[in-house]
Design a protein around this motif. Structure first.
Motif, mmCIF file in Angstrom:
data_model
loop_
_atom_site.group_PDB
_atom_site.id
_atom_site.type_symbol
_atom_site.label_atom_id
_atom_site.label_comp_id
_atom_site.label_asym_id
_atom_site.label_seq_id
_atom_site.Cartn_x
_atom_site.Cartn_y
_atom_site.Cartn_z
ATOM 1 N N SER A 66 0.846 -1.192 0.000
ATOM 2 C CA SER A 66 0.000 0.000 0.000
ATOM 3 C C SER A 66 0.884 1.245 0.000
ATOM 4 O O SER A 66 2.043 1.198 0.414
ATOM 5 N N VAL A 67 0.334 2.338 -0.474
ATOM 6 C CA VAL A 67 1.067 3.596 -0.508
ATOM 7 C C VAL A 67 1.523 3.981 0.901
ATOM 8 O O VAL A 67 2.695 4.298 1.127
ATOM 9 N N CYS A 68 0.618 3.937 1.860
ATOM 10 C CA CYS A 68 0.981 4.315 3.231
ATOM 11 C C CYS A 68 1.977 3.333 3.830
ATOM 12 O O CYS A 68 2.880 3.736 4.569
ATOM 13 N N GLY A 69 1.835 2.061 3.516
ATOM 14 C CA GLY A 69 2.788 1.078 4.000
ATOM 15 C C GLY A 69 4.193 1.365 3.515
ATOM 16 O O GLY A 69 5.165 1.264 4.270
ATOM 17 N N VAL A 70 4.322 1.747 2.247
ATOM 18 C CA VAL A 70 5.628 2.092 1.677
ATOM 19 C C VAL A 70 6.160 3.375 2.295
ATOM 20 O O VAL A 70 7.300 3.441 2.754
ATOM 21 N N VAL A 71 5.349 4.411 2.315
ATOM 22 C CA VAL A 71 5.806 5.727 2.785
ATOM 23 C C VAL A 71 6.162 5.696 4.270
ATOM 24 O O VAL A 71 7.130 6.333 4.689
ATOM 25 N N ALA A 72 5.415 4.933 5.054
ATOM 26 C CA ALA A 72 5.656 4.887 6.502
ATOM 27 C C ALA A 72 6.734 3.886 6.892
ATOM 28 O O ALA A 72 7.107 3.819 8.058
ATOM 29 N N GLN A 73 7.269 3.139 5.935
ATOM 30 C CA GLN A 73 8.264 2.123 6.265
ATOM 31 C C GLN A 73 9.489 2.760 6.911
ATOM 32 O O GLN A 73 10.032 3.757 6.420
ATOM 33 N N LYS A 74 9.911 2.193 8.004
ATOM 34 C CA LYS A 74 11.006 2.745 8.802
ATOM 35 C C LYS A 74 12.303 2.873 7.994
ATOM 36 O O LYS A 74 12.671 1.981 7.242
ATOM 37 N N ASN A 75 12.951 4.009 8.157
ATOM 38 C CA ASN A 75 14.260 4.314 7.561
ATOM 39 C C ASN A 75 14.279 4.336 6.034
ATOM 40 O O ASN A 75 15.326 4.161 5.431
ATOM 41 N N GLN A 76 13.133 4.559 5.410
ATOM 42 C CA GLN A 76 13.091 4.616 3.958
ATOM 43 C C GLN A 76 12.879 6.032 3.429
ATOM 44 O O GLN A 76 13.361 6.367 2.359
ATOM 45 N N PHE A 77 12.143 6.835 4.169
ATOM 46 C CA PHE A 77 11.856 8.195 3.744
ATOM 47 C C PHE A 77 12.219 9.164 4.874
ATOM 48 O O PHE A 77 12.740 8.742 5.904
#
Length: 163
Positions: A66-77
């Motif tokens: 999911s978009v939020c799953g990707v964006v909220a992934q720790k240490n990625q953004f």
């Protein structure tokens, strides 16, 4: 035709529910956050490229679906990406760009890129194949070293995407 409408509705529902449509953030909000905090709002091309990377990750088995799953992934953004306040004159452009990516627009030069960094940063890895530099970021694919043909960021290019 009816099957196509059902497929589109099902995809939209899956994207929205995976992003917490009934909780704190929607897919639109999460995409805006990625663009707002990662693209420095310097160009529409840069925002669309960031959004393209997010969507490439959503489509990959290696990241949340999911978009939020990707964006909220720790240490990625960017740190605090899901909690920091968004404001400023650039917000309407961010909102428009996020809507466009969620409706299917992609930056034509990002291809399969799932990574980017500030254009001024020089990484010491030999598996980075650069595809485009735009909006202050250099976008790249990770490849086997033997398949890297563009090991350094390209000159910046703007004005490819349009509203």
């Amino acid at each position: 035709m009816r099957l196509r409408v059902l497929a589109i509705a099902g995809t939209a529902l899956a994207l929205l529910s995976g992003c917490g449509m009934f909780s704190r953030h929607s897919a639109q909000d999460c995409m805006e956050r990625a663009m707002f905090f990662e693209s420095i709002r310097s160009s529409r091309d840069g925002m669309i490229a960031v959004g393209s990377v997010v969507m490439n990750r959503v489509a990959s088995d290696q990241y949340p679906d999911s978009v939020c799953g990707v964006v909220a992934q720790k240490n990625q953004f960017a740190p605090g990406i899901m909690s920091r306040k968004m404001n400023g004159r650039g917000l309407p452009l961010v909102q428009e760009a996020a809507r466009s990516v969620l409706r299917g627009e992609r930056h034509p030069l990002t291809g399969n890129a799932m990574f980017f960094h500030a254009a001024s940063y020089r990484a010491g890895y030999d598996n980075m194949h650069y595809v485009v530099t735009t909006g202050g970021n250099a976008f790249y694919e990770r490849r086997d070293v033997t398949r890297v043909t563009q090991p350094v960021p390209l000159p910046a290019i703007e004005g490819i995407t349009h509203r």
